[in-house]
Write a protein that holds these residues in place. Structure first.
Motif, PDB file in Angstrom:
ATOM      1  N   UNK A 277      34.876  27.363  31.421  1.00 36.42           N
ATOM      2  CA  UNK A 277      34.453  28.507  30.603  1.00 36.42           C
ATOM      3  C   UNK A 277      33.300  29.245  31.266  1.00 36.42           C
ATOM      4  N   UNK A 278      32.292  28.488  31.683  1.00 33.09           N
ATOM      5  CA  UNK A 278      31.094  29.098  32.270  1.00 33.09           C
ATOM      6  C   UNK A 278      31.435  29.843  33.549  1.00 33.09           C
ATOM      7  N   UNK A 279      32.187  29.203  34.437  1.00 32.65           N
ATOM      8  CA  UNK A 279      32.510  29.835  35.716  1.00 32.65           C
ATOM      9  C   UNK A 279      33.365  31.078  35.502  1.00 32.65           C
ATOM     10  N   UNK A 280      34.348  30.999  34.609  1.00 32.75           N
ATOM     11  CA  UNK A 280      35.244  32.130  34.395  1.00 32.75           C
ATOM     12  C   UNK A 280      34.523  33.330  33.780  1.00 32.75           C
ATOM     13  N   UNK A 281      33.462  33.081  33.038  1.00 38.05           N
ATOM     14  CA  UNK A 281      32.684  34.188  32.484  1.00 38.05           C
ATOM     15  C   UNK A 281      31.986  34.988  33.580  1.00 38.05           C
ATOM     16  N   UNK A 282      31.726  34.349  34.717  1.00 44.61           N
ATOM     17  CA  UNK A 282      31.001  35.013  35.800  1.00 44.61           C
ATOM     18  C   UNK A 282      31.892  35.312  37.006  1.00 44.61           C
ATOM     19  N   UNK A 283      33.200  35.243  36.816  1.00 44.98           N
ATOM     20  CA  UNK A 283      34.106  35.492  37.935  1.00 44.98           C
ATOM     21  C   UNK A 283      34.001  36.926  38.435  1.00 44.98           C
ATOM     22  N   UNK A 284      33.685  37.859  37.537  1.00 42.66           N
ATOM     23  CA  UNK A 284      33.523  39.244  37.967  1.00 42.66           C
ATOM     24  C   UNK A 284      32.449  39.380  39.030  1.00 42.66           C
ATOM     25  N   UNK A 285      31.338  38.655  38.855  1.00 46.46           N
ATOM     26  CA  UNK A 285      30.257  38.671  39.842  1.00 46.46           C
ATOM     27  C   UNK A 285      30.735  38.036  41.146  1.00 46.46           C
ATOM     28  N   UNK A 286      31.395  36.895  41.026  1.00 47.46           N
ATOM     29  CA  UNK A 286      31.907  36.220  42.223  1.00 47.46           C
ATOM     30  C   UNK A 286      32.909  37.096  42.966  1.00 47.46           C
ATOM     31  N   UNK A 287      33.717  37.815  42.225  1.00 43.64           N
ATOM     32  CA  UNK A 287      34.728  38.672  42.840  1.00 43.64           C
ATOM     33  C   UNK A 287      34.092  39.793  43.657  1.00 43.64           C
ATOM     34  N   UNK A 288      33.023  40.370  43.142  1.00 44.12           N
ATOM     35  CA  UNK A 288      32.349  41.441  43.878  1.00 44.12           C
ATOM     36  C   UNK A 288      31.715  40.929  45.170  1.00 44.12           C
ATOM     37  N   UNK A 289      31.321  39.659  45.176  1.00 47.99           N
ATOM     38  CA  UNK A 289      30.671  39.092  46.361  1.00 47.99           C
ATOM     39  C   UNK A 289      31.680  38.513  47.351  1.00 47.99           C
ATOM     40  N   UNK A 290      32.672  37.759  46.823  1.00 44.57           N
ATOM     41  CA  UNK A 290      33.560  36.985  47.687  1.00 44.57           C
ATOM     42  C   UNK A 290      34.965  37.557  47.806  1.00 44.57           C
ATOM     43  N   UNK A 291      35.393  38.316  46.798  1.00 42.45           N
ATOM     44  CA  UNK A 291      36.779  38.741  46.765  1.00 42.45           C
ATOM     45  C   UNK A 291      37.691  37.591  46.343  1.00 42.45           C
ATOM     46  N   UNK A 292      38.961  37.867  46.139  1.00 41.16           N
ATOM     47  CA  UNK A 292      39.897  36.834  45.680  1.00 41.16           C
ATOM     48  C   UNK A 292      40.013  35.680  46.668  1.00 41.16           C
ATOM     49  N   UNK A 293      40.140  35.995  47.960  1.00 41.14           N
ATOM     50  CA  UNK A 293      40.316  34.943  48.970  1.00 41.14           C
ATOM     51  C   UNK A 293      39.095  34.037  49.047  1.00 41.14           C
ATOM     52  N   UNK A 294      37.920  34.623  48.993  1.00 42.11           N
ATOM     53  CA  UNK A 294      36.698  33.823  49.039  1.00 42.11           C
ATOM     54  C   UNK A 294      36.552  32.921  47.830  1.00 42.11           C
ATOM     55  N   UNK A 295      36.898  33.433  46.657  1.00 36.15           N
ATOM     56  CA  UNK A 295      36.839  32.623  45.445  1.00 36.15           C
ATOM     57  C   UNK A 295      37.759  31.413  45.571  1.00 36.15           C
ATOM     58  N   UNK A 296      38.976  31.645  46.051  1.00 35.30           N
ATOM     59  CA  UNK A 296      39.937  30.549  46.176  1.00 35.30           C
ATOM     60  C   UNK A 296      39.532  29.551  47.261  1.00 35.30           C
ATOM     61  N   UNK A 297      38.943  30.038  48.342  1.00 37.33           N
ATOM     62  CA  UNK A 297      38.515  29.151  49.424  1.00 37.33           C
ATOM     63  C   UNK A 297      37.421  28.200  48.942  1.00 37.33           C
ATOM     64  N   UNK A 298      36.376  28.751  48.344  1.00 39.62           N
ATOM     65  CA  UNK A 298      35.279  27.895  47.889  1.00 39.62           C
ATOM     66  C   UNK A 298      35.700  27.039  46.692  1.00 39.62           C
TER      67      UNK A 298
END
Length: 372
Positions: A277-298
């Motif tokens: 829940x916590x991580x998914x609430x902040x995925x928008x921020x992660x997406x702007x920094x890492x993009x989809x590929x970066x999110x999946x890699x980490x």
């Protein structure tokens, strides 16, 4: 970025109650997580009541088949329904799928130990639940990306946070059910409460056409835009692996770690989905920094570390720390894979998303009994 935000509400969404539809979808997805934890918590008593006395050597595999057929049903329904949700109607598929899910739940609770039809009722009820769940995701994932065409990754992650929220709130409900000795049947039937709320919400709103239909892509064109592109098959392989990483170990934590770690395994599952829940609430921020590929890699790195530490955990603190890492990693896998698929293959519409989701669930079905 500014121009994208200014065009975030296309013409096909004019007059459409976007927020109300998203809430209805959110509550429906909540039901799925709510019931999944109930199923996991009920696995031990069902295994004991139905299989341990007569098939002690194969009881683990048998309960694994019952747990796993849910994912087979999901994969079949998602694959079959995805191309046709627009023709049938998004709202109609949504309503019928929720009703089918409740029918599957009722079938499971009808099973009685020692009867000839007991196994088939458990297996068949789980299959019905899986078919319903697959149909629900076949319609709701395309619906969410249709409602938020420029914010697919953060909104799909938020939508799937409802699944994690359902898992989290089901945990104290399990404790209360066990405290008052109400039994696993009452536990499974609690899903009727949020499901009825979802049906009421669905009945009050008008759904838009899907993004693919709104863009004028034909039924034939949807297939061409999906299967004629080689990169799509790489996405299927990635989904096969990421879905199995999240769903297969999570389904066995309660049965395998309760005695070893020293705390009830389903609390570890609930903790993992709290992290989701916590991580998914902040995925928008992660997406702007890492993009989809970066999110999946980490995410994959965290999941790998968490799985390794879970296999070594022998105390509550070690189990919680391992679950934290595993939860961080797996939280982004399923929704980000679907959102990335929709971004890359927009004209593939519900078919591209559905086939990708089916690949994920088929991997889970294939591996579930092996882990048993």
């Amino acid at each position: 970025m500014t121009n994208q935000n200014q065009t975030s509400n296309p013409n096909y969404l004019k007059g459409i109650p976007v927020t109300q539809i998203f809430i209805a979808a959110f509550v429906t997805q909540f039901c799925m997580g709510f019931e999944v934890l109930f199923r996991l918590n009920a696995a031990s008593p069902i295994k004991h009541d139905f299989f341990d006395a007569t098939n002690v050597l194969t009881s683990g595999a048998m309960i694994g088949e019952i747990l796993g057929v849910l994912f087979l049903g999901f994969a079949i329904a998602n694959l079959v329904m995805s191309p046709f949700v627009d023709a049938i109607g998004l709202r109609r598929v949504h309503i019928l799928s929720v009703l089918l899910y409740l029918a599957g739940t009722a079938t499971i609770v009808m099973a009685v130990p020692g009867t000839d039809q007991a196994y088939m009722l458990l297996w068949g009820g789980s299959l019905l639940q899986g078919l319903a769940w697959g149909s629900i995701e076949a319609v709701l994932n395309p619906l969410v990306v249709t409602l938020y065409p420029t914010r697919k990754v953060p909104k799909l992650n938020l939508f799937h946070a409802a699944y994690a929220l359902g898992m989290l709130l089901a945990a104290p409900a399990c404790v209360l059910i066990e405290h008052f000795a109400l039994g696993w049947r009452v536990q499974l039937c609690l899903v009727f409460i949020p499901a009825i709320i979802a049906l009421v919400l669905i009945a009050r709103v008008k759904y838009p056409p899907s993004e693919r239909v709104a863009h004028g892509i034909s039924f034939k064109g949807m297939f061409h835009q999906t299967f004629a592109r080689p990169a799509f098959y790489l996405f299927l392989c990635a989904m096969f692996l990421t879905a199995a990483t999240e769903l297969v170990p999570g389904s066995w934590i309660d049965l395998t770690l309760t005695k070893i770690v020293g705390i009830q395994g389903f609390w570890l599952v609930a903790f993992i989905y709290t992290v989701h829940i916590v991580v998914r609430l902040f995925t928008g921020v992660l997406y702007r920094i890492l993009g989809s590929s970066g999110i999946l890699f980490f995410g994959s790195l965290f999941a790998l570390a968490g799985l390794f530490l879970l296999s070594q955990a022998a105390s509550p603190s070690a189990g919680i720390f391992a679950a934290l890492l595993f939860g961080i990693g797996t939280s982004v896998m399923w929704p980000t894979m679907l959102a990335a698929t929709s971004e890359r293959f927009t004209n593939g519409g519900s078919l591209a998303i559905g086939v990708t989701a089916s690949a994920g669930m088929s991997s889970t079905y294939a591996l579930m009994p092996i882990f048993g």
